[in-house]
Design a protein around this motif. Structure first.
Motif, PDB file in Angstrom:
ATOM      1  N   VAL A  79       0.870  -1.180   0.000  1.00  0.00           N
ATOM      2  CA  VAL A  79       0.000   0.000   0.000  1.00  0.00           C
ATOM      3  C   VAL A  79       0.904   1.226   0.000  1.00  0.00           C
ATOM      4  N   THR A  80       0.757   2.085  -0.986  1.00  0.00           N
ATOM      5  CA  THR A  80       1.586   3.289  -1.019  1.00  0.00           C
ATOM      6  C   THR A  80       1.013   4.332  -0.065  1.00  0.00           C
ATOM      7  N   SER A  81       1.879   5.259   0.320  1.00  0.00           N
ATOM      8  CA  SER A  81       1.415   6.325   1.207  1.00  0.00           C
ATOM      9  C   SER A  81       0.402   7.220   0.510  1.00  0.00           C
ATOM     10  N   MET A  82       0.555   7.427  -0.799  1.00  0.00           N
ATOM     11  CA  MET A  82      -0.399   8.256  -1.539  1.00  0.00           C
ATOM     12  C   MET A  82      -1.794   7.626  -1.552  1.00  0.00           C
ATOM     13  N   GLU A  83      -1.848   6.330  -1.449  1.00  0.00           N
ATOM     14  CA  GLU A  83      -3.148   5.661  -1.453  1.00  0.00           C
ATOM     15  C   GLU A  83      -3.893   5.812  -0.133  1.00  0.00           C
ATOM     16  N   ILE A  84      -3.168   5.864   0.971  1.00  0.00           N
ATOM     17  CA  ILE A  84      -3.844   5.615   2.249  1.00  0.00           C
ATOM     18  C   ILE A  84      -3.827   6.780   3.231  1.00  0.00           C
ATOM     19  N   ILE A  85      -2.966   7.779   3.061  1.00  0.00           N
ATOM     20  CA  ILE A  85      -3.020   8.921   3.981  1.00  0.00           C
ATOM     21  C   ILE A  85      -4.340   9.648   3.772  1.00  0.00           C
ATOM     22  N   ASP A  86      -5.044   9.925   4.866  1.00  0.00           N
ATOM     23  CA  ASP A  86      -6.358  10.585   4.792  1.00  0.00           C
ATOM     24  C   ASP A  86      -7.309   9.807   3.889  1.00  0.00           C
ATOM     25  N   ASN A  87      -7.266   8.487   3.936  1.00  0.00           N
ATOM     26  CA  ASN A  87      -8.089   7.710   3.019  1.00  0.00           C
ATOM     27  C   ASN A  87      -8.373   6.305   3.565  1.00  0.00           C
ATOM     28  N   VAL A  88      -9.327   5.662   2.938  1.00  0.00           N
ATOM     29  CA  VAL A  88      -9.693   4.271   3.191  1.00  0.00           C
ATOM     30  C   VAL A  88      -9.908   3.636   1.826  1.00  0.00           C
ATOM     31  N   ILE A  89      -9.483   2.389   1.658  1.00  0.00           N
ATOM     32  CA  ILE A  89      -9.737   1.679   0.404  1.00  0.00           C
ATOM     33  C   ILE A  89     -10.728   0.551   0.706  1.00  0.00           C
ATOM     34  N   PRO A  90     -11.937   0.643   0.130  1.00  0.00           N
ATOM     35  CA  PRO A  90     -13.003  -0.288   0.535  1.00  0.00           C
ATOM     36  C   PRO A  90     -12.975  -1.602  -0.230  1.00  0.00           C
ATOM     37  N   HIS A  91     -11.818  -2.108  -0.513  1.00  0.00           N
ATOM     38  CA  HIS A  91     -11.739  -3.363  -1.268  1.00  0.00           C
ATOM     39  C   HIS A  91     -10.331  -3.908  -1.144  1.00  0.00           C
ATOM     40  N   ILE A  92     -10.214  -5.207  -0.893  1.00  0.00           N
ATOM     41  CA  ILE A  92      -8.919  -5.886  -0.882  1.00  0.00           C
ATOM     42  C   ILE A  92      -9.111  -7.144  -1.717  1.00  0.00           C
ATOM     43  N   GLY A  93      -8.382  -7.206  -2.815  1.00  0.00           N
ATOM     44  CA  GLY A  93      -8.612  -8.263  -3.807  1.00  0.00           C
ATOM     45  C   GLY A  93      -8.579  -9.670  -3.214  1.00  0.00           C
ATOM     46  N   GLY A  94      -9.645 -10.412  -3.349  1.00  0.00           N
ATOM     47  CA  GLY A  94      -9.688 -11.798  -2.915  1.00  0.00           C
ATOM     48  C   GLY A  94      -9.928 -12.003  -1.430  1.00  0.00           C
ATOM     49  N   GLU A  95      -9.886 -10.908  -0.672  1.00  0.00           N
ATOM     50  CA  GLU A  95      -9.938 -11.045   0.790  1.00  0.00           C
ATOM     51  C   GLU A  95     -11.315 -11.509   1.283  1.00  0.00           C
ATOM     52  N   ALA A  96     -12.354 -10.895   0.759  1.00  0.00           N
ATOM     53  CA  ALA A  96     -13.703 -11.288   1.209  1.00  0.00           C
ATOM     54  C   ALA A  96     -13.954 -12.759   0.912  1.00  0.00           C
ATOM     55  N   GLU A  97     -13.531 -13.210  -0.262  1.00  0.00           N
ATOM     56  CA  GLU A  97     -13.734 -14.609  -0.641  1.00  0.00           C
ATOM     57  C   GLU A  97     -13.000 -15.534   0.334  1.00  0.00           C
ATOM     58  N   LYS A  98     -11.782 -15.155   0.706  1.00  0.00           N
ATOM     59  CA  LYS A  98     -11.041 -15.982   1.668  1.00  0.00           C
ATOM     60  C   LYS A  98     -11.793 -16.090   2.991  1.00  0.00           C
ATOM     61  N   MET A  99     -12.272 -14.974   3.478  1.00  0.00           N
ATOM     62  CA  MET A  99     -12.997 -15.004   4.751  1.00  0.00           C
ATOM     63  C   MET A  99     -14.254 -15.860   4.650  1.00  0.00           C
ATOM     64  N   GLU A 100     -14.919 -15.764   3.510  1.00  0.00           N
ATOM     65  CA  GLU A 100     -16.206 -16.437   3.348  1.00  0.00           C
ATOM     66  C   GLU A 100     -16.061 -17.951   3.201  1.00  0.00           C
ATOM     67  N   THR A 101     -14.923 -18.401   2.676  1.00  0.00           N
ATOM     68  CA  THR A 101     -14.735 -19.849   2.484  1.00  0.00           C
ATOM     69  C   THR A 101     -13.897 -20.466   3.605  1.00  0.00           C
ATOM     70  N   GLU A 102     -12.778 -19.821   3.927  1.00  0.00           N
ATOM     71  CA  GLU A 102     -11.885 -20.409   4.932  1.00  0.00           C
ATOM     72  C   GLU A 102     -12.573 -20.577   6.282  1.00  0.00           C
ATOM     73  N   SER A 103     -13.395 -19.602   6.643  1.00  0.00           N
ATOM     74  CA  SER A 103     -14.035 -19.682   7.964  1.00  0.00           C
ATOM     75  C   SER A 103     -14.945 -20.903   8.042  1.00  0.00           C
ATOM     76  N   ARG A 104     -15.598 -21.249   6.941  1.00  0.00           N
ATOM     77  CA  ARG A 104     -16.512 -22.402   6.956  1.00  0.00           C
ATOM     78  C   ARG A 104     -15.736 -23.712   7.039  1.00  0.00           C
ATOM     79  N   LYS A 105     -14.524 -23.745   6.475  1.00  0.00           N
ATOM     80  CA  LYS A 105     -13.698 -24.950   6.611  1.00  0.00           C
ATOM     81  C   LYS A 105     -13.169 -25.078   8.043  1.00  0.00           C
ATOM     82  N   LEU A 106     -12.714 -23.964   8.596  1.00  0.00           N
ATOM     83  CA  LEU A 106     -12.176 -23.987   9.967  1.00  0.00           C
ATOM     84  C   LEU A 106     -13.225 -24.419  10.981  1.00  0.00           C
ATOM     85  N   LEU A 107     -14.453 -23.954  10.760  1.00  0.00           N
ATOM     86  CA  LEU A 107     -15.542 -24.264  11.689  1.00  0.00           C
ATOM     87  C   LEU A 107     -16.227 -25.588  11.336  1.00  0.00           C
ATOM     88  N   GLY A 108     -15.801 -26.210  10.237  1.00  0.00           N
ATOM     89  CA  GLY A 108     -16.402 -27.470   9.804  1.00  0.00           C
ATOM     90  C   GLY A 108     -15.924 -28.644  10.634  1.00  0.00           C
TER      91      GLY A 108
END
Lengths: 345, 345, 345, 345
Positions: free
Chosen positions: A187-216
């Motif tokens: 993450v560059t400083s120009m991207e994130i100072i005084d800012n938020v980025i509402p997306h992290i590539g692939g991250e939501a999918e990981k949370m949505e699948t991995e958690s179900r395997k861990l709790l399985g």
């Protein structure tokens, strides 16, 4: 007391450096091999790694010579390899190491959802290690490959596991993730100072699948995914370390917040060197946990929670973990300790 | 062309300064009175306000004398008062002004959920102005008091209103709010550098109640709250301006994301000076909207959305608005423009 | 082994909390009294202090009852008081404590330049403690009052002292100071996110005068100020802890940078519990020291330097110290240790 | 009214994007060619540039096809090229363009100190354009190559030029530079959150040499460097835009601060489209100028000063300029306007 000789694959990256930091010293493991890309092979670790952790580079590894990430380059007497390779490289190379007989505890995201690869948090689903037998049968491997989950997944899963006694149903989770999760230059400083980025590539999918395997549940042959539906929204915020998450968990039962607090606080830890005495800590103050204040709880290995409140369908709460400790390097070390404890080394 | 003479109650605070900035110049309104605490009364505005907005203090008001926040101190020929008073003071003083015959467009949180006080976003529920008649009947007031909602509520409600055609059911929302929302000194640097605060006192409650009133229907006598259950989790992050929100909306129908985008983009604006041409803009890029990049969209008065995706029960999306423009000062000005348009001045 | 009983005046503020942290535990001192304003008196420390340090509140003091900052309220058997009072209060109250016989090691800025008050950094000018005799003679005091300098002064003075062998002449210094130096609420987030404030009230004057006293010589009766002219420019930057300074020192001699590095590294520390083994550390890397990476060097008590280069008239270099450790609370503790060592308790 | 057709070399980078922003629209210039690396050639500008400026991508250039940075690829009817190439590429390619007859106004650092290349700030040393004749004579060029200085140099030089009437002698300067100066990806978030980096490679040398050329005198054949010794210390701080500098200027005369303020305020601007009405503005408030508050002064083209105070040998003051406007893209545009005005196009 004998010591287990370990190696670190991808030792120069951000998670690799954290691994080196956590393993210096470690009561069970001794770092005996370091691998990196061919550009770094042959250099001392001091030369190859631009050391960026805020404690000094350990003298015990600083002058060790880095080898290429290749089974032929790593000494045979290594009992355990920690892997923090980029996932595309890990996908190619990790199987080669396991085929050559090594046991690999990997933080890389490749293969986490494969049917015969254990994805484990020792305090939550240590029994999934049973997949190693399946893996060996199916792939003809001598070694073993186990994975820890993604940092944002680890942060919430222990609390969700503690809620399972109330009949865990659907999950909504919003994350506020630290920049270190993207690697040193992610993450560059120009991207994130005084800012938020509402997306992290692939991250939501990981949370949505991995958690179900861990709790399985593991039935001896495979893991049945937990039936909960998980919907995640992932944000990058201007913090250095520590992922904070707002979680809503729909529950079949209707527990009071006090019951949930009790379930969190009584959720058992395990007796491994890197596991915290208290796995899930609960803050009374509604404005805690906070990343900067609470990420080092339990030496960076505890889950901090707070803001527990009832909702129409269950409960809402916040949770926080140190993303490169509990969420990455520490998770791999802990899995290594579990492998040793369970006799896989 | 005649101009409406307006005053600003609480003119020296953060929202008061934004009001001054937005009203200089304004095609319909002319600032003719400024009130503040008794400590500031008698000083010029330049002396009384420590001007902190990033455009210069307007010369037209800099030398105006500040008066006390008291109906007797404000000239009679003022047609409209904008109020950005602290809510405890507003609760006492705003009714005195209305009783004295003034029309007040207020940003203060007091009274927003009162049965006979219109809580309005002109593009969403302009018809709720009808409560002014109820208010006058019940309280014997000559003037009128209308409110705009809390900044975090305004950010999501236009998009929720656009979704109502699909049968809006339960809402989960997680906010990432800028520090300016707490006022100039509300968040210290020690609290927020490299940190997130997962709680804002009273904020979740405001979102959960105000949104149901805004989305409710006015039947001539009162407002029936919308039946949606709203559950909010509010976080303060290190951004200066712009509240970003992750929203999950359960829907009775099962629209495609493309249908939702169409509903957002076709949701009508209104023809008032401060309303943007396009009320809800939709970004295709999954990492937008971002606070620093997109908060000034539509001169700070548009709602930026993105990340529209289907979920098991409806839709998830992100939305963003400038919290002190669309979310506070601009909201009050827009309500003032609506009052003028509808003949209440 | 006997322990010295100590008290903390102004125990609830930012520096007071750091003092509590540093004294828990301390090999020589035991906290036995805590004072604060009358509003806090009678409460437990846990209640009175909103604890904001990133380690947990020490259990040994959490339940101690806070007393008023008044000689009559503090137990007689306290051997040493650390004072972190606001300077206007310190100016009134510290003399009362000393008159009542207490020895006070104070971080407050009042009186630092008084002729008979020692302003000391133990590694630099321990001999200035001789002023205590002068002080007792002149003021008829039983106790003693000594001061540590301002945080920005402490950061550069050890390095300047090390340069004095080369004939220290004029000094130019530009500071980049952390927000914690202004106290917990001293700098708002709106002031400092994406910003720098090029002025800190009174700070340049403190650096310009205190440094000359610290580097001056004690002749048994008083301190002759060092003849160097010091010109400072002070800036507040968005860092949490650690003051970084760019220094130019004109020198009579013309040493090589290597000579200067040697002078820095060989400058002696002292043998006190809180003094670092190596007082001045020198970084080879031109981009170090950096506040976040290096402020905890020597447990927050070392001076980090780097960027040593020759100029037309002498030398330029950068220096860094932890402003609330070495620069405030730690400085007071170290002075207390010196008082004990030198037999003043 | 005829318009000058211009091109931008290196149009996709951070400074290139600012150039596009400043030229859309421009009263004298019309963008007619865009160059970038061969990887971008053939794409539309919209595709080739990841647009990161906080105003929308200008529609007039969005669909223009990017060409390779090669004289053969750029149309012949371009009157002026703005160059924001990386300096190593600029060193190779800019002379090729000039040899082919183009006039180039360049922001790249290569060649700035060459004897026959004008390094100009129009308000300060427009007469140095006379070097173009020297350049043509010596190199046999048809076109012309002129340079603007480095961003940190431009920030202080106008004020130093204004001080020259008092006999400018030695200069000490400490900079607090914004991350945008390093390009979009030049500073990672992990490097700069809660941190300062006290070194910027090559920056101090640029300030120390370029300022002496800018302040030097052109005698028809070459530029005599100003005799002042300049010593700089350069820091990267967590601000987005706006370089702030603490300057000490030794002076032969002994002016009062009021005289210096008068010299600053009366220093003449020039009558070019991008030059501000008032070149040097002086703040009375000691805590101004501040980067976030004051970088857009004069549409980002003014120099903001403050903190003027006497020292033993002269004067100290602070100055601030927008580093990518006045300090880079705007500087090149302004030089282009000067070339047009002076008849070089």
């Amino acid at each position: 007391m004998s010591t287990t000789r370990v190696g670190v694959l991808g030792a120069t990256g951000a998670v690799g450096q954290r691994l080196i930091q956590l393993l210096d010293p470690h009561e069970e493991f001794e770092v005996a091999a370091l691998s990196a890309s061919s550009a770094s092979a042959g250099k001392t670790y001091r030369e190859a790694a631009k050391w960026r952790v805020d404690t000094p580079i350990p003298e015990s590894v600083a002058d060790m010579t880095v080898v290429e990430t290749d089974p032929d380059a790593v000494p045979d007497d290594i009992d355990l390899l920690f892997s923090s390779l980029p996932s595309d490289i890990g996908a190619d190379v990790e199987p080669e190491f396991v085929e050559a007989g090594y046991v690999v505890s990997s933080n890389s995201s490749n293969g986490r959802m494969d049917d015969d690869i254990p994805l484990t948090i020792p305090e939550v689903n240590a029994d999934h290690l049973g997949l190693i037998e399946v893996q060996r049968d199916e792939r003809g491997w001598d070694g073993a490959l186990i994975k820890n989950p993604n940092c944002s997944t680890i942060t919430m899963v222990p609390a969700l596991a503690a809620l399972d006694e109330f009949g865990l149903e659907n999950i909504h989770v919003s994350t506020l993730q630290a920049v270190s999760g993207a690697g040193y230059s992610g993450v560059t400083s120009m991207e994130i100072i005084d800012n938020v980025i509402p997306h992290i590539g692939g991250e939501a999918e990981k949370m949505e699948t991995e958690s179900r395997k861990l709790l399985g549940s593991f039935d001896g042959a495979g893991v049945d995914l937990h039936e909960a539906d998980v919907s995640a929204s992932c944000n990058r915020v201007p913090t250095l370390d520590g992922h904070l998450e707002n979680v809503w968990a729909d529950l079949a039962a209707d527990p009071d917040p006090a019951d949930v607090v009790e379930a969190f606080e009584s959720y058992p830890s395990v007796d491994l060197p890197s596991s915290p005495d208290q796995l899930i800590e609960v803050f009374d103050e509604p404005d805690r946990p906070q990343p900067r204040m609470d990420r080092m709880l339990g030496d960076g290995m505890a889950i901090a929670t707070g803001g527990v409140e009832s909702t129409a369908d269950g409960i809402q709460f916040n949770c926080l973990a140190h993303n490169t400790m509990r969420g990455a390097a520490g998770a791999s070390v802990l899995n290594g300790e579990l492998l040793l404890e369970e006799g896989y080394l």
